[in-house]
Design a protein around this motif. Structure first.
Motif, short mmCIF file in Angstrom:
data_model
loop_
_atom_site.label_atom_id
_atom_site.label_comp_id
_atom_site.label_asym_id
_atom_site.label_seq_id
_atom_site.Cartn_x
_atom_site.Cartn_y
_atom_site.Cartn_z
N HIS A 1 -4.92 6.53 -42.69
CA HIS A 1 -4.68 7.94 -42.37
C HIS A 1 -3.40 8.02 -41.53
CE1 HIS A 1 -7.66 7.35 -38.70
NE2 HIS A 1 -6.81 6.36 -38.83
N SER B 1 -3.21 9.36 -38.65
CA SER B 1 -3.55 9.48 -37.22
C SER B 1 -2.91 8.40 -36.32
CB SER B 1 -5.07 9.50 -37.05
OG SER B 1 -5.62 10.56 -37.81
N GLN C 1 -0.06 9.36 -34.16
CA GLN C 1 -0.28 10.07 -32.89
C GLN C 1 0.00 9.15 -31.70
OE1 GLN C 1 -3.97 12.12 -32.24
NE2 GLN C 1 -4.19 12.76 -34.37
N GLU D 1 -0.44 15.08 -40.59
CA GLU D 1 -1.14 15.05 -39.31
C GLU D 1 -0.42 16.02 -38.38
OE1 GLU D 1 -3.45 12.56 -39.03
OE2 GLU D 1 -4.02 12.77 -36.93
N GLY E 1 -9.29 18.59 -41.27
CA GLY E 1 -10.11 18.17 -40.14
C GLY E 1 -9.28 18.37 -38.87
N CYS E 2 -9.97 18.64 -37.76
CA CYS E 2 -9.21 18.92 -36.54
C CYS E 2 -10.10 18.72 -35.31
CB CYS E 2 -8.68 20.35 -36.56
SG CYS E 2 -9.98 21.58 -36.74
N PHE F 1 -4.83 17.68 -35.92
CA PHE F 1 -5.44 18.03 -37.21
C PHE F 1 -4.87 17.13 -38.29
CE2 PHE F 1 -1.73 20.73 -36.50
CZ PHE F 1 -0.99 20.54 -37.66
N GLY F 2 -5.56 17.08 -39.41
CA GLY F 2 -5.06 16.28 -40.54
C GLY F 2 -5.46 16.95 -41.84
N1 DAH Z 1 -7.63 11.17 -39.90
C1 DAH Z 1 -8.63 11.96 -40.52
C2 DAH Z 1 -8.90 11.43 -41.94
O1 DAH Z 1 -8.11 10.77 -42.45
C3 DAH Z 1 -8.20 13.40 -40.61
C4 DAH Z 1 -8.16 14.02 -39.27
C5 DAH Z 1 -9.26 14.66 -38.74
C6 DAH Z 1 -7.01 13.95 -38.49
C7 DAH Z 1 -9.25 15.24 -37.50
C8 DAH Z 1 -6.97 14.54 -37.24
C9 DAH Z 1 -8.10 15.18 -36.76
O2 DAH Z 1 -5.89 14.51 -36.47
O3 DAH Z 1 -8.07 15.75 -35.53
O4 DAH Z 1 -9.95 11.72 -42.46
#
Ligand code: DAH
Length: 341
Positions: free
Chosen positions: A171, A173, A176, A214, A286-287, A310-311
């Motif tokens: 992902h 993330s 970040q 993201e 998602g967040c 969020f993503g």
């Molecule tokens: N990284 C998650 C995924 O790949 C998606 C995600 C959800 C990113 C919530 C975020 C978050 O930054 O806050 O399923």
């Protein structure tokens, strides 16, 4: 002798008709008008003729000679014209013909959506931050509050490399952590787009490679209301001002609390259809509020800073928007598919 002159004239004119090119014409000229042509010999031999015949034969010989010369000139000119006419015909340009179409490339549908998403976030003051696709276990999982053997790891089936602890990010993330460590303690507003990889069975609904965008905002007083307001503003710009949204509680290890945002199904307008599976809603991201542990890992003091993240998946949004039923089209490079966008 006069008869012979008539004969020469007839024969020569007939031969001239058959001369089809410059070369044949030249040969004809040598034969009938050249130094050893018969007509010349006749003129030379006038002296030997009986006196009373000489004027008539002489006049006729001159006549024939001039007739042949004139015919030759006419033929030569005709041939020249024919050459010009042929080359004009061959080199003719028809300016009324339509131009040859140049095959025009297009932006891949997933990239079109990606660009639109980034443009909207840019308008709202989010900078693009590019992060690596080859990651370490620490960045992809541990620093995001997903310890080894934690059941949450099952959410991401991972491609590992032969190097211990090195993997393809599952992902966006982990970006970040990179951006936080680079910028702390500045406030942050960034989006992190890029390719992600998952070791999964390829089906109509899942690919082993796909994009994510993201987002991360960090400041001294960021609240869940900011998260909702910002994401709703994004949804309106992306899907239309009148679109309805809703948030559902969810769980991600790197956010607390966590949520998923749905938009009202833009295919059926919320009535319920096959795209939204009769629910009237489509899940698009998602967040959540950045988990204190993640803030700390990024170099921000959770007592002084808060943030939301969020993503979302551009391919998934593209599929919803265009009712594409199989995610495998995105990598199939089939022009019949690509040319529709
Ligand atoms: N990284 C998650 C995924 O790949 C998606 C995600 C959800 C990113 C919530 C975020 C978050 O930054 O806050 O399923």
């Amino acid at each position: 002798m006069l008869g012979r002159l008539d004969q020469i004239e007839r024969e020569a004119l007939a031969a001239l008709e058959k001369a089809r090119d410059q070369e044949a014409l030249q040969a004809w000229k040598v034969k009938y008008l050249g130094r050893s042509a018969e007509i010349g010999a006749i003129m030379e031999g006038l002296r030997e003729l009986p006196k009373e015949q000489r004027p008539a034969v002489g006049r006729r010989a001159n006549e024939v000679k001039r007739a042949l010369e004139a015919a030759y000139e006419a033929r030569l000119e005709a041939l020249r014209q024919a050459v010009v006419a042929r080359s004009l015909e061959q080199e003719r340009l028809d300016v009324t013909l339509p131009g040859r179409p140049l095959p025009r490339g297009r932006v891949h549908p997933a990239n079109q959506t990606l660009r639109q998403i980034l443009a909207i976030w840019a308008e709202m003051g989010f900078q693009v931050y590019r992060s690596r696709e080859v990651e370490t276990d620490a960045y992809n999982f541990e620093l995001l509050n997903i310890p080894a053997h934690h059941p949450a790891r099952d959410m991401w089936d991972t491609f590992y490399t032969t190097r211990e602890g090195v993997l393809l990010r599952t992902h966006t993330s982990p970006g970040q952590i990179h951006v936080m460590r680079e910028r702390a303690p500045e406030p942050l507003r960034v989006v992190l787009p890029g390719m992600c990889y998952r070791y999964e069975q390829i089906t109509a609904r899942s690919e082993i490679q796909f994009n994510q965008v993201e987002g991360l905002a960090i400041g001294s007083r960021i609240t869940f209301a900011d998260l909702k307001g910002t994401l709703i503003a994004f949804a309106k710009r992306m899907f239309g001002q009148q679109v309805r949204t809703r948030f559902r509680a969810s769980h991600f290890p790197f956010t607390e609390p966590s949520a998923e945002m749905d938009v009202e199904c833009f295919v059926c307008g919320g009535e319920g259809c096959s795209v939204c599976k009769r629910t009237g809603w489509l899940e698009i991201l998602g967040c959540g509020m950045v988990h204190p542990v993640v803030l700390q890992n990024g170099g921000y003091d959770p007592a002084r800073f808060s943030g939301f993240a969020f993503g979302m998946g551009p391919e998934r949004i593209t599929m919803l928007k265009h009712r594409i039923e199989d995610i495998r089209y995105f990598w199939a490079n089939d022009l019949r598919f690509l040319e529709q966008f």
